[in-house]
Design a protein around this motif. Structure first.
Motif, PDB file in Angstrom:
ATOM      1  N   ALA A  48       0.760  -1.030   0.076  1.00 15.47           N
ATOM      2  CA  ALA A  48       0.038   0.196  -0.035  1.00 15.47           C
ATOM      3  C   ALA A  48       0.847   1.297   0.152  1.00 15.47           C
ATOM      4  CB  ALA A  48      -1.060   0.030   1.260  1.00 15.47           C
ATOM      5  N   LEU A  49       1.843   1.325   0.803  1.00 21.55           N
ATOM      6  CA  LEU A  49       3.060   2.425   0.803  1.00 21.55           C
ATOM      7  C   LEU A  49       3.419   2.748  -0.444  1.00 21.55           C
ATOM      8  CD1 LEU A  49       3.769   4.059   3.312  1.00 21.55           C
ATOM      9  CD2 LEU A  49       5.944   2.679   3.203  1.00 21.55           C
ATOM     10  N   LEU A  50       3.891   1.646  -1.189  1.00 26.17           N
ATOM     11  CA  LEU A  50       4.585   1.769  -2.608  1.00 26.17           C
ATOM     12  C   LEU A  50       3.448   2.075  -3.565  1.00 26.17           C
ATOM     13  CD1 LEU A  50       7.010  -1.326  -2.629  1.00 26.17           C
ATOM     14  CD2 LEU A  50       7.669   1.172  -2.299  1.00 26.17           C
ATOM     15  N   SER A  51       2.295   1.704  -3.475  1.00 23.49           N
ATOM     16  CA  SER A  51       1.248   2.165  -4.498  1.00 23.49           C
ATOM     17  C   SER A  51       0.953   3.474  -4.215  1.00 23.49           C
ATOM     18  CB  SER A  51       0.178   1.151  -4.295  1.00 23.49           C
ATOM     19  OG  SER A  51      -0.800   1.539  -3.110  1.00 23.49           O
ATOM     20  N   ALA A  52       1.189   4.129  -3.303  1.00 18.88           N
ATOM     21  CA  ALA A  52       0.737   5.575  -2.977  1.00 18.88           C
ATOM     22  C   ALA A  52       1.993   6.461  -3.338  1.00 18.88           C
ATOM     23  CB  ALA A  52       0.612   6.049  -1.452  1.00 18.88           C
ATOM     24  N   ALA A  53       3.153   6.111  -3.860  1.00 17.84           N
ATOM     25  CA  ALA A  53       4.347   7.082  -4.336  1.00 17.84           C
ATOM     26  C   ALA A  53       4.018   7.135  -5.738  1.00 17.84           C
ATOM     27  CB  ALA A  53       5.759   6.304  -4.102  1.00 17.84           C
ATOM     28  N   PRO A  54       4.071   8.469  -6.178  1.00 17.16           N
ATOM     29  CA  PRO A  54       3.844   8.783  -7.756  1.00 17.16           C
ATOM     30  C   PRO A  54       5.197   8.210  -8.535  1.00 17.16           C
ATOM     31  CG  PRO A  54       4.592  10.771  -6.320  1.00 17.16           C
ATOM     32  CD  PRO A  54       4.211   9.732  -5.279  1.00 17.16           C
ATOM     33  N   ILE A  55       4.779   7.907  -9.840  1.00 20.02           N
ATOM     34  CA  ILE A  55       5.639   7.372 -10.648  1.00 20.02           C
ATOM     35  C   ILE A  55       5.768   8.210 -12.013  1.00 20.02           C
ATOM     36  CG2 ILE A  55       6.363   5.682 -12.150  1.00 20.02           C
ATOM     37  CD1 ILE A  55       5.064   3.438 -10.496  1.00 20.02           C
ATOM     38  N   PRO A  56       6.892   8.909 -12.170  1.00 20.94           N
ATOM     39  CA  PRO A  56       7.024   9.630 -13.252  1.00 20.94           C
ATOM     40  C   PRO A  56       6.819   9.328 -14.579  1.00 20.94           C
ATOM     41  CG  PRO A  56       9.070   9.518 -12.508  1.00 20.94           C
ATOM     42  CD  PRO A  56       8.361   8.497 -11.371  1.00 20.94           C
ATOM     43  N   ASP A  57       5.714   8.700 -14.630  1.00 22.93           N
ATOM     44  CA  ASP A  57       5.466   7.758 -16.093  1.00 22.93           C
ATOM     45  C   ASP A  57       3.964   7.873 -16.542  1.00 22.93           C
ATOM     46  OD1 ASP A  57       4.882   6.248 -18.300  1.00 22.93           O
ATOM     47  OD2 ASP A  57       6.785   5.098 -18.193  1.00 22.93           O
ATOM     48  N   PRO A  58       3.451   8.934 -17.102  1.00 25.96           N
ATOM     49  CA  PRO A  58       1.845   8.728 -17.177  1.00 25.96           C
ATOM     50  C   PRO A  58       1.318   7.718 -17.405  1.00 25.96           C
ATOM     51  CG  PRO A  58       3.059  10.145 -18.982  1.00 25.96           C
ATOM     52  CD  PRO A  58       4.138   9.977 -17.774  1.00 25.96           C
ATOM     53  N   VAL A  59       1.855   6.716 -18.379  1.00 28.40           N
ATOM     54  CA  VAL A  59       1.314   5.827 -18.981  1.00 28.40           C
ATOM     55  C   VAL A  59       1.097   4.586 -17.576  1.00 28.40           C
ATOM     56  CG1 VAL A  59       1.422   3.505 -20.372  1.00 28.40           C
ATOM     57  CG2 VAL A  59       1.927   5.905 -21.286  1.00 28.40           C
ATOM     58  N   VAL A  60       2.271   4.394 -17.015  1.00 30.72           N
ATOM     59  CA  VAL A  60       2.313   3.637 -15.807  1.00 30.72           C
ATOM     60  C   VAL A  60       1.231   3.983 -14.784  1.00 30.72           C
ATOM     61  CG1 VAL A  60       3.904   2.599 -13.895  1.00 30.72           C
ATOM     62  CG2 VAL A  60       4.661   2.634 -16.274  1.00 30.72           C
ATOM     63  N   GLU A  61       1.637   5.506 -14.611  1.00 32.20           N
ATOM     64  CA  GLU A  61       0.679   6.098 -13.319  1.00 32.20           C
ATOM     65  C   GLU A  61      -0.711   5.652 -13.598  1.00 32.20           C
ATOM     66  OE1 GLU A  61       0.168   7.797  -9.813  1.00 32.20           O
ATOM     67  OE2 GLU A  61       2.103   7.267 -10.537  1.00 32.20           O
ATOM     68  N   ARG A  62      -1.265   5.707 -14.891  1.00 34.63           N
ATOM     69  CA  ARG A  62      -2.635   5.734 -15.208  1.00 34.63           C
ATOM     70  C   ARG A  62      -3.312   4.295 -15.120  1.00 34.63           C
ATOM     71  NH1 ARG A  62      -2.164   6.714 -20.375  1.00 34.63           N
ATOM     72  NH2 ARG A  62      -1.828   9.039 -19.974  1.00 34.63           N
ATOM     73  N   ASN A  63      -2.260   3.082 -15.417  1.00 36.72           N
ATOM     74  CA  ASN A  63      -2.861   1.882 -15.473  1.00 36.72           C
ATOM     75  C   ASN A  63      -2.602   1.182 -13.946  1.00 36.72           C
ATOM     76  OD1 ASN A  63      -3.741   2.235 -18.031  1.00 36.72           O
ATOM     77  ND2 ASN A  63      -1.412   1.950 -18.832  1.00 36.72           N
ATOM     78  N   ARG A  64      -1.758   1.791 -13.169  1.00 33.10           N
ATOM     79  CA  ARG A  64      -1.578   0.983 -11.952  1.00 33.10           C
ATOM     80  C   ARG A  64      -2.600   1.044 -11.146  1.00 33.10           C
ATOM     81  NH1 ARG A  64       2.567   3.272  -7.717  1.00 33.10           N
ATOM     82  NH2 ARG A  64       1.852   5.661  -7.631  1.00 33.10           N
ATOM     83  N   GLN A  65      -2.833   0.185 -10.253  1.00 29.95           N
ATOM     84  CA  GLN A  65      -3.750   0.121  -8.949  1.00 29.95           C
ATOM     85  C   GLN A  65      -3.500   0.722  -7.798  1.00 29.95           C
ATOM     86  OE1 GLN A  65      -5.235  -3.841  -8.264  1.00 29.95           O
ATOM     87  NE2 GLN A  65      -6.897  -2.995  -6.928  1.00 29.95           N
ATOM     88  N   ARG A  66      -4.135   1.774  -7.354  1.00 29.50           N
ATOM     89  CA  ARG A  66      -4.004   2.300  -5.847  1.00 29.50           C
ATOM     90  C   ARG A  66      -4.468   1.373  -4.991  1.00 29.50           C
ATOM     91  NH1 ARG A  66      -2.873   7.383  -5.059  1.00 29.50           N
ATOM     92  NH2 ARG A  66      -2.896   6.626  -2.686  1.00 29.50           N
ATOM     93  N   ILE A  67      -3.918   1.149  -3.823  1.00 31.14           N
ATOM     94  CA  ILE A  67      -4.593   0.331  -2.527  1.00 31.14           C
ATOM     95  C   ILE A  67      -4.831   1.496  -1.531  1.00 31.14           C
ATOM     96  CG2 ILE A  67      -3.860  -1.219  -0.763  1.00 31.14           C
ATOM     97  CD1 ILE A  67      -1.955  -2.502  -2.781  1.00 31.14           C
ATOM     98  N   ILE A  68      -5.944   1.660  -1.385  1.00 33.98           N
ATOM     99  CA  ILE A  68      -6.536   2.822  -0.361  1.00 33.98           C
ATOM    100  C   ILE A  68      -6.854   2.197   1.218  1.00 33.98           C
ATOM    101  CG2 ILE A  68      -8.185   4.520   0.216  1.00 33.98           C
ATOM    102  CD1 ILE A  68      -6.501   5.043  -2.321  1.00 33.98           C
ATOM    103  N   LEU A  69      -6.041   2.407   1.985  1.00 32.19           N
ATOM    104  CA  LEU A  69      -6.352   1.762   3.309  1.00 32.19           C
ATOM    105  C   LEU A  69      -7.427   2.612   4.074  1.00 32.19           C
ATOM    106  CD1 LEU A  69      -2.362   1.328   4.510  1.00 32.19           C
ATOM    107  CD2 LEU A  69      -3.682  -0.403   3.421  1.00 32.19           C
ATOM    108  N   THR A  70      -8.263   1.754   4.841  1.00 31.76           N
ATOM    109  CA  THR A  70      -9.262   2.224   5.414  1.00 31.76           C
ATOM    110  C   THR A  70      -8.836   2.529   6.954  1.00 31.76           C
ATOM    111  OG1 THR A  70     -10.089   0.009   5.993  1.00 31.76           O
ATOM    112  CG2 THR A  70     -10.814   0.933   4.140  1.00 31.76           C
ATOM    113  N   GLY A  71      -9.616   3.562   7.669  1.00 33.47           N
ATOM    114  CA  GLY A  71      -9.243   3.739   9.003  1.00 33.47           C
ATOM    115  C   GLY A  71      -8.071   4.540   9.215  1.00 33.47           C
ATOM    116  N   ASP A  72      -7.694   4.799  10.493  1.00 32.12           N
ATOM    117  CA  ASP A  72      -6.598   5.576  10.988  1.00 32.12           C
ATOM    118  C   ASP A  72      -5.650   4.734  11.582  1.00 32.12           C
ATOM    119  OD1 ASP A  72      -7.602   8.062   9.792  1.00 32.12           O
ATOM    120  OD2 ASP A  72      -8.885   8.305  11.649  1.00 32.12           O
ATOM    121  N   VAL A  73      -4.483   5.237  11.684  1.00 32.56           N
ATOM    122  CA  VAL A  73      -3.507   4.692  12.262  1.00 32.56           C
ATOM    123  C   VAL A  73      -3.722   4.172  13.914  1.00 32.56           C
ATOM    124  CG1 VAL A  73      -1.087   4.382  13.041  1.00 32.56           C
ATOM    125  CG2 VAL A  73      -1.517   5.377  10.799  1.00 32.56           C
TER     126      VAL A  73
END
Length: 354
Positions: free
Chosen positions: A262-287
């Motif tokens: 989840a942490l790595l999925s939140a980091a932006p990638i400087p490639d618009p094609v990769v960034e558009r197609n990859r899946q973000r993992i949204i964690l629910t709740g707070d720490v």
């Protein structure tokens, strides 16, 4: 196989929570670091990454004994720092130096740059333990040498910290850390307070210094790109625990722990094609709050892959390939925990606690 220069075992740092105006009594504790273990080898950079409040900075301050650890062991070059007497600790501090996060707060505003960099040399009065004491002229030359090595002109040595930019102040802090020829440097988010354009200069400077002086780093950051750039190995922290540790290349290519993914999925990638197609993992709740003792996986409340077993059993570190460890029950090959009900998990935890 190389022996580690630093061994950390089950390190804990709990801060007391008190109640009452006059007769204060302890009513709880903040478990900032809650049992972490790792080795650091000579010449490498161990990056520690995680979101704000996970215990990264507290961990390095506990390792350097700026905070006295609540429990655990820190062995540096065969010396147990947690129980070392003041004389032994003073000698060990020569080889363990810190670069602090805030270059505006870590430098004494009443001291000149010369005095700041020379202070370690004045206290120890020599570069290395076996060298003869330094004269005032030798200290002066050493200060000028360090300033030029970190990219500052020696003509500025009589100026005060407020006359420098943030990047220049951090260079002063680096020069101070190098003054005694340390073996290991603990860098507590040294670039987080700097502009992006300056960050790369400081990172490149640290890399060059590491090669030149064979330095060992523990590098703290919450910026994944910074950690990837400078680290040999990476440890991922969550709520005071290390949940995954691996070589940097392997961790970024093949993250195993659900939190790391989840942490790595939140980091932006400087490639618009990769960034558009990859899946973000949204964690629910707070720490969760670190003021409560936990009997299950620390990531259980937010984990998208949690099982009933995880709620009442703290996972150990499981080895997954060469130099890759992860604290997650999904990687225990001895048993499939998906079939365990919540009642069975609670019963097993109750039996284990007796």
């Amino acid at each position: 196989m190389k022996q580690p220069i630093l061994q950390v075992r089950d390190l804990k740092q709990h801060f007391p929570v008190t109640s009452g105006m006059i007769l204060q009594r302890q009513v709880g504790s903040i478990r900032a670091v809650d049992g972490i273990s790792f080795d650091v080898y000579e010449g490498e950079t161990l990056g520690i990454v995680g979101e704000s409040g996970c215990g990264k900075s507290t961990a390095v301050r506990s390792i350097s004994q700026l905070y006295k650890p609540t429990g655990g062991s820190v062995i540096f070059n065969g010396i147990e720092l947690t129980t070392a007497d003041p004389r032994t600790m003073l000698a060990a501090r020569r080889d363990i130096q810190m670069i602090f996060q805030d270059p505006y707060a870590s430098l004494n505003p009443r001291m000149t740059v010369r005095s700041i960099i020379a202070e370690p040399l004045v206290i120890y009065n020599r570069r290395n333990l076996l060298d003869p004491p330094l004269s005032k002229l030798e200290i002066e030359h050493r200060v000028e040498e360090l300033m030029e090595r970190v990219g500052l002109s020696k003509v500025f040595k009589n100026r005060y910290p407020h006359e420098f930019s943030g990047g220049q102040r951090q260079r002063i802090g680096i020069a101070r850390a190098l003054a005694l020829n340390p073996k290991i440097i603990l860098a507590d988010e040294p670039v987080s307070a700097l502009d992006v354009s300056i960050q790369s200069q400081i990172l490149n400077l640290l890399s060059d210094l590491q090669k030149e002086f064979n330095l060992t780093y523990i590098f703290i950051a919450h910026d994944l790109a910074v950690i990837q750039h400078i680290s040999t190995r990476v440890a991922v922290m969550y709520l005071g625990k290390i949940v995954e540790i691996s070589e940097a290349v392997n961790l970024y290519d093949n993250p195993l722990h659900p939190y790391t993914t989840a942490l790595l999925s939140a980091a932006p990638i400087p490639d618009p094609v990769v960034e558009r197609n990859r899946q973000r993992i949204i964690l629910t709740g707070d720490v969760p709050s670190p003021d409560k003792e936990r009997f299950g996986c620390y990531f259980y409340d937010r984990c998208p892959k949690r099982m009933p077993w995880c709620s009442n059993h703290i996972p150990p570190m499981f080895k997954r390939g060469k130099n890759h460890e992860v604290a997650c029950w999904l990687y225990d090959e001895t048993r499939d925990y998906h079939d365990v009900s919540m009642e069975e998990a609670k019963a097993d935890a109750a039996k284990a606690s007796k």
